[in-house]
Design an enzyme around this catalytic site. Structure first.
Site, short mmCIF file in Angstrom:
data_model
loop_
_atom_site.label_atom_id
_atom_site.label_comp_id
_atom_site.label_asym_id
_atom_site.label_seq_id
_atom_site.Cartn_x
_atom_site.Cartn_y
_atom_site.Cartn_z
N ASP A 15 0.23 -20.28 21.26
CA ASP A 15 0.25 -20.00 22.69
C ASP A 15 -0.51 -18.73 23.05
O ASP A 15 -0.79 -18.48 24.23
CB ASP A 15 1.70 -19.94 23.19
CG ASP A 15 2.30 -21.33 23.31
OD1 ASP A 15 1.64 -22.21 23.90
OD2 ASP A 15 3.41 -21.56 22.77
N HIS A 48 -10.61 -2.29 11.40
CA HIS A 48 -9.52 -3.14 10.90
C HIS A 48 -9.30 -4.26 11.92
O HIS A 48 -8.33 -4.24 12.66
CB HIS A 48 -8.26 -2.29 10.73
CG HIS A 48 -7.14 -2.96 10.00
ND1 HIS A 48 -5.83 -2.57 10.14
CD2 HIS A 48 -7.12 -3.98 9.11
CE1 HIS A 48 -5.05 -3.33 9.37
NE2 HIS A 48 -5.81 -4.18 8.74
N CYS A 78 0.71 -7.46 11.77
CA CYS A 78 0.98 -7.60 13.21
C CYS A 78 0.22 -8.77 13.82
O CYS A 78 0.05 -8.84 15.05
CB CYS A 78 0.65 -6.30 13.95
SG CYS A 78 1.82 -4.99 13.58
N TYR A 97 -1.57 -3.43 -7.07
CA TYR A 97 -1.22 -4.20 -5.89
C TYR A 97 -2.29 -4.13 -4.79
O TYR A 97 -2.69 -3.04 -4.36
CB TYR A 97 0.11 -3.75 -5.27
CG TYR A 97 0.45 -4.66 -4.12
CD1 TYR A 97 1.09 -5.87 -4.36
CD2 TYR A 97 0.02 -4.38 -2.84
CE1 TYR A 97 1.30 -6.77 -3.34
CE2 TYR A 97 0.23 -5.27 -1.81
CZ TYR A 97 0.87 -6.46 -2.07
OH TYR A 97 1.07 -7.36 -1.05
N ARG A 127 0.84 -1.19 0.00
CA ARG A 127 0.00 0.00 0.00
C ARG A 127 0.88 1.25 0.00
O ARG A 127 1.98 1.25 0.54
CB ARG A 127 -0.91 0.03 1.23
CG ARG A 127 -2.09 -0.92 1.15
CD ARG A 127 -3.00 -0.82 2.35
NE ARG A 127 -2.33 -1.27 3.55
CZ ARG A 127 -1.75 -0.50 4.44
NH1 ARG A 127 -1.78 0.82 4.31
NH2 ARG A 127 -1.14 -1.00 5.48
N LYS A 130 -9.58 -2.23 1.73
CA LYS A 130 -9.35 -1.06 2.56
C LYS A 130 -10.10 0.17 2.06
O LYS A 130 -10.58 0.98 2.86
CB LYS A 130 -7.85 -0.78 2.67
CG LYS A 130 -7.06 -1.94 3.32
CD LYS A 130 -7.68 -2.37 4.60
CE LYS A 130 -7.13 -3.59 5.30
NZ LYS A 130 -5.82 -4.04 5.27
N ARG A 173 2.02 -12.15 -0.64
CA ARG A 173 0.70 -12.48 -0.08
C ARG A 173 0.08 -13.68 -0.79
O ARG A 173 0.46 -14.03 -1.90
CB ARG A 173 -0.23 -11.28 -0.27
CG ARG A 173 0.25 -10.02 0.45
CD ARG A 173 -0.67 -9.60 1.54
NE ARG A 173 -0.08 -8.56 2.39
CZ ARG A 173 -0.62 -8.21 3.55
NH1 ARG A 173 -1.72 -8.80 3.98
NH2 ARG A 173 -0.05 -7.28 4.29
N SER A 233 -1.31 -3.49 10.28
CA SER A 233 -0.98 -4.39 9.18
C SER A 233 0.27 -5.22 9.51
O SER A 233 1.24 -4.70 10.05
CB SER A 233 -0.72 -3.57 7.92
OG SER A 233 -1.87 -2.80 7.64
N ASP A 247 -9.40 -9.68 8.85
CA ASP A 247 -8.89 -8.34 8.55
C ASP A 247 -9.90 -7.22 8.82
O ASP A 247 -9.50 -6.15 9.24
CB ASP A 247 -8.44 -8.27 7.09
CG ASP A 247 -7.48 -7.12 6.80
OD1 ASP A 247 -6.50 -6.96 7.55
OD2 ASP A 247 -7.72 -6.37 5.84
P1 GTP Z 1 -2.37 -7.68 7.37
O1 GTP Z 1 -2.89 -8.72 6.43
O2 GTP Z 1 -1.31 -6.84 6.78
O3 GTP Z 1 -3.46 -6.83 7.95
O4 GTP Z 1 -1.57 -8.47 8.54
P2 GTP Z 1 -2.04 -9.34 9.80
O5 GTP Z 1 -2.34 -8.44 10.94
O6 GTP Z 1 -3.10 -10.31 9.40
O7 GTP Z 1 -0.69 -10.12 10.17
P3 GTP Z 1 -0.29 -11.67 10.03
O8 GTP Z 1 -1.14 -12.56 10.89
O9 GTP Z 1 -0.25 -12.01 8.59
O10 GTP Z 1 1.19 -11.67 10.64
C1 GTP Z 1 2.20 -10.87 10.12
C2 GTP Z 1 3.54 -11.36 10.57
O11 GTP Z 1 3.60 -11.41 12.00
C3 GTP Z 1 3.86 -12.77 10.06
O12 GTP Z 1 5.17 -12.79 9.58
C4 GTP Z 1 3.72 -13.62 11.29
O13 GTP Z 1 4.56 -14.74 11.25
C5 GTP Z 1 4.04 -12.68 12.44
N1 GTP Z 1 3.29 -13.04 13.66
C6 GTP Z 1 1.95 -13.27 13.75
N2 GTP Z 1 1.59 -13.62 15.02
C7 GTP Z 1 2.72 -13.61 15.74
C8 GTP Z 1 3.00 -13.89 17.13
O14 GTP Z 1 2.14 -14.22 17.95
N3 GTP Z 1 4.31 -13.75 17.52
C9 GTP Z 1 5.29 -13.38 16.65
N4 GTP Z 1 6.53 -13.26 17.13
N5 GTP Z 1 5.06 -13.13 15.35
C10 GTP Z 1 3.80 -13.24 14.90
C1 SPV Z 2 -2.95 -4.46 5.24
O1 SPV Z 2 -1.98 -3.84 4.80
O2 SPV Z 2 -3.47 -4.17 6.34
C2 SPV Z 2 -3.51 -5.58 4.47
C3 SPV Z 2 -3.04 -5.78 3.11
O3 SPV Z 2 -4.39 -6.29 4.95
S1 SPV Z 2 -3.75 -4.67 1.99
O4 SPV Z 2 -4.86 -5.35 1.29
O5 SPV Z 2 -2.71 -4.32 1.02
O6 SPV Z 2 -4.26 -3.52 2.68
MN MN Z 3 -4.95 -5.56 7.07
#
Ligand code: GTP
Ligand code: SPV
Ligand code: MN
Length: 593
Positions: free
Chosen positions: A498, A228, A252, A199, A71, A208, A372, A250, A279
Site C-alpha cells: 500500500d 544509504h 526501516c 557478521y 553491526r 557499508k 538475514r 537500517s 540499500d
Molecule cells: P537494512 O537491510 O538493515 O538496511 O534494512 P531495510 O531498510 O532494507 O529494511 P527492511 O525492508 O528489511 O524492513 C525491516 C523491517 O521493517 C521488516 O521486519 C519489515 O517487515 C518491516 N517493514 C518494512 N516495510 C514496512 C511497512 O511499510 N510497514 C511496516 N509496519 N513494517 C514494515
Molecule cells: C544495515 O544495517 O543497514 C544493513 C545490514 O543493511 S549490514 O550489512 O549489516 O550493514
Molecule cells: Mn542498510
C-alpha cells in the site's frame, strides 16, 4: 597464483601475508568451480549447513557466534589525521596508533589458516563509475557472501590494470572476542580493517565500509554522493518509468519498498515497480543535468523476519535459490528455513539460530531479529532492466523516512532542495536490531547515514547543499513515515504494497502533475489525493496520518537545535535558517493540520 601484475596490489598483499602468516594464499577467481568447492569445504567444516536442495537449490544456512549478530557501531572507527574531520558522530583514533594496534592483532592471525584474496568491484566492472577493492579474509563465509553481494574475480583485476586507486581491505576473524572487535576505516589511504567479527556489515567490506564510509569521502572529493538508499523505478500505465531513491535507517523498510508490488486495483491500472537497489546508491550529475543513480551492489543482504509471500513476495522468491541464510531457524521437518513473520504456522520443531532445539512453545524467538538472507540480485522477479546499465537511472525524487510512532506524518514534500536537505539532517528514527544496543529508542539519524558517514556530519550536510547548487534539474525531496501508530499502539498505515499509494502521489508531485497544501512542514497531500481505492483506511484515519501535532513539532525543533549544537560550529548556516523558519511557521500556527 596471482591474478594481477599490479605492483602496488602485489606489494601490499606481500606485506599482509608476512604479517598474518597464512599457511596458503588463495585468489578468488570468480569461477563457479572454485566457489562450489569452497561451499563444499564450508559444509565439511560445519560453517554452512546444506539445506533441502529440491526446495531450496544452492541454499545454505550459517549460524554466527551469538555475540556476533549485528553491526557494532561503538567499535567502528574513522581514522583520519585530524580528529575534527571525523566529527562528533564518529569514533576516532589516530591512524598511526590504530595501524599499530591492528597490525599487532593481525600478526600471525592467519597461522594454520588460508588467506583468501577477493578482488571485487562495486558497480559494473569496467563502467566509468566502478571502484575496485581487495578484501583479504580468513573466512570462507565472507568469500561466499562477497561473491553474491559484489562482482568478484579476475575480471576485476583486468579492469583495474596498473591503477593504484584500489581499496585495501583486511579481515581477521581472530577469536571473535566482542571486546576486541574493530571495524576501522582509514579514508586518507583507502584502507579498511575488520577484526574479531564475522557478521554482515562488519566484514562484508564492499557494503557499508567501502560503498558508504570510504565512498562518502571519495564522493565529497570527486563531486558525487554515496548514500544509504534504495533505488526503484515506477512504471505508469503509459509505460513511462520514473526513478526514486529512498533513505531509511537500517531495518526501516528499504528492501520492502524496493521490491514493492502495488495493490490489486493499482496493478490492474497498469502500474509496476522495478527494483534497481535495496540499500546503497551512488549518485552523480549526468550530462543532461539530472541526478543519476547506480546500485554498486550485486545482491541483497536482507532482513529475514517479517519477510513473507504476503509482505514481500519478490524478496521471498529471491531467496528460493543460491542464497545464504544467516541466523534464521532450521525447520527440521524438511530441512528448510523459517523465521518469525514468514507464515502463520511455525514449524512444530526447529533448531533455533543458536543451534538449540525449538518448538512454538519456546519462550525465545527461533530466528534472530537481525537474521538475514544473502541473495543474488538476478533472482529478483522485479529486477529493473536497467540494473546492469553502467550509466544508472535518472532520479525524479529523493525520499527520506524513518520509524516514528507519532511525530512525522505519512508524507510531505520539501519546499526546495535546501529545505529537503534540512529535512534529511533532522531525521530521527527508532533504533532496530540491525546494530547492537537498545532497540526502539528514538535517535537522530541524518539521511539514514549516522553509522555510515565517513567524515564530519556537518561537512556532509554542506556537501549536500553544494551538490544542490550544481544539479541543474535536482530531484524533489520528500519525507515519509510508514510507522505511525494509533492510540492502541498498532500501525495506523497498512504499509508494504500500500506504500504504492504514497509513491503515486510523490511521482505526481515530482512531475508537477498535481497541487498540494502548503503547511508549516512543507507540501502535504490533500486527503483526496492519496489513492484510497480498495484501502481499509477511513478518511478520518487518513486525516490523522497526515496530521501534525504542534507541540510534538515544537519539541522536534528543540531536539534538532540541540543536535545541531552537538554537531557544532561547522553546521551550515542555511540549515540553521531552515530550522528557525520551521520553528517560526509552527509558532505562528501557519497551516498546522
Ligand atoms: P537494512 O537491510 O538493515 O538496511 O534494512 P531495510 O531498510 O532494507 O529494511 P527492511 O525492508 O528489511 O524492513 C525491516 C523491517 O521493517 C521488516 O521486519 C519489515 O517487515 C518491516 N517493514 C518494512 N516495510 C514496512 C511497512 O511499510 N510497514 C511496516 N509496519 N513494517 C514494515
Ligand atoms: C544495515 O544495517 O543497514 C544493513 C545490514 O543493511 S549490514 O550489512 O549489516 O550493514
Ligand atoms: Mn542498510
Amino acid at each position: 597464483m596471482n591474478l594481477t601484475k599490479n605492483k602496488s596490489v602485489i606489494s601490499w598483499i606481500d606485506e599482509m601475508t608476512k604479517l598474518t602468516k597464512p599457511d596458503q594464499v588463495v585468489w578468488i577467481t570468480g569461477e563457479e568451480e572454485q566457489i562450489a568447492q569452497l561451499r563444499e569445504q564450508a559444509v565439511a567444516e560445519g560453517t554452512l549447513i546444506r539445506l533441502n536442495q529440491e526446495k531450496l537449490p544452492g541454499c545454505y544456512l550459517h549460524r554466527t557466534d551469538p555475540d556476533d549478530v549485528a553491526r557494532v557501531e561503538d567499535r567502528t572507527f574513522i581514522c583520519c589525521k585530524n580528529e575534527s574531520d571525523a566529527g562528533p558522530t564518529n569514533h576516532w583514533m589516530d591512524p598511526k596508533l590504530m595501524y599499530s594496534k591492528m597490525y599487532a592483532m593481525a600478526d600471525g592471525a592467519y597461522k594454520g589458516r588460508t588467506m583468501y584474496v577477493i578482488p571485487y568491484s562495486m558497480s559494473i566492472v569496467g563502467s566509468p563509475f566502478a571502484k575496485y577493492g581487495f578484501e583479504l579474509t580468513d573466512s570462507i563465509y565472507v568469500v561466499l557472501n562477497m561473491h553474491i553481494m559484489t562482482r568478484v574475480g579476475k575480471s576485476v583485476c583486468d579492469a583495474l590494470g596498473d591503477d593504484t586507486g584500489f581499496i585495501k581491505g583486511l579481515h581477521c576473524q581472530c577469536n571473535l572476542d566482542p571486546k576486541e572487535k574493530y571495524i576501522v576505516h582509514f579514508p586518507e589511504d583507502n584502507t579498511i580493517i575488520s577484526m574479531n567479527s564475522n557478521y554482515g556489515g562488519n566484514v562484508l567490506q564492499g557494503k557499508k565500509c567501502f560503498a558508504l564510509r570510504i565512498a562518502s569521502n571519495l564522493g565529497r572529493q570527486e563531486g558525487w554522493m554515496a548514500e544509504h538508499m534504495l533505488i526503484l523505478g515506477i512504471e505508469n500505465p503509459r509505460g513511462k518509468v520514473r526513478y526514486v531513491t529512498a533513505a531509511f535507517p537500517s531495518a526501516c523498510g528499504k528492501t520492502n519498498l524496493a521490491m514493492l508490488i502495488p495493490p490489486e486495483g493499482i496493478l490492474k491500472e497498469g502500474w509496476k515497480v522495478w527494483c534497481v537497489g535495496d540499500d546503497i546508491a551512488w549518485l552523480r550529475i549526468g550530462q543532461d543535468g539530472r541526478l543519476w543513480a547506480v546500485n554498486p551492489e550485486n545482491g541483497f543482504f536482507g532482513v529475514a523476519p517479517g519477510t513473507s509471500m504476503k509482505s514481500n513476495p519478490n524478496a521471498m522468491i529471491s531467496t528460493r535459490k543460491d542464497t545464504i541464510f544467516t541466523n534464521v531457524a532450521l525447520d527440521t521437518s524438511d530441512n528448510t528455513v523459517w523465521w518469525e513473520g514468514m507464515n502463520k504456522t511455525p514449524p512444530a520443531h526447529a533448531i533455533d539460530w543458536r543451534g538449540r532445539e525449538w518448538t512454538p512453545s519456546s519462550p525465545e524467538k527461533a530466528a534472530h531479529p537481525n537474521s538475514r538472507f544473502t541473495a543474488p540480485a538476478r533472482n529478483c522477479p522485479c529486477l529493473s532492466p536497467e540494473f546492469d546499465n553502467p550509466q544508472g537511472v535518472p532520479i525524479s525524487a529523493i525520499i527520506f523516512g524513518g520509524r516514528r510512532a507519532k511525530t512525522a506524518p505519512l508524507v510531505y514534500q520539501s519546499f526546495n532542495w535546501n529545505h529537503g536537505v534540512f529535512m534529511g539532517s533532522i531525521m530521527a528514527s527508532e533504533t532496530t536490531a540491525a546494530a547492537t544496543g537498545a532497540v526502539g529508542v528514538v535517535r537522530r539519524d541524518p539521511m539514514a547515514m549516522l553509522p555510515f558517514c565517513g567524515y564530519h556530519m556537518a561537512d556532509y550536510w554542506q556537501h549536500w547543499l553544494d551538490m544542490g547548487r550544481k544539479i541543474p534539474h535536482p530531484p524533489k525531496i520528500f519525507n515519509v513515515n510508514w510507522f505511525r501508530t494509533d492510540d492502541d499502539g498498532n500501525f495506523a498505515w497498512p504499509g508494504f504494497g500500500d506504500n504504492m499509494r504514497v509513491l503515486e502521489w510523490i511521482i505526481a508531485r515530482a512531475s508537477d502533475e498535481i497541487g498540494a497544501e502548503e503547511t508549516a512542514l512543507g507540501y502535504e497531500p490533500y486527503t483526496r489525493d492519496i489513492n484510497a481505492k480498495g484501502l481499509d483506511v477511513t478518511t478520518s484515519v487518513m486525516r490523522d496520518l497526515l496530521s501534525v501535532d504542534r507541540n510534538l513539532w515544537l519539541e522536534e525543533c528543540k531536539g534538532a537545535r540541540e543536535y545541531y549544537k552537538k554537531i557544532g560550529e561547522r553546521v551550515p548556516v542555511e540549515l540553521w535558517e531552515e530550522l528557525e523558519a520551521l520553528e517560526s511557521r509552527i509558532n505562528r500556527g501557519y497551516h498546522i493540520r
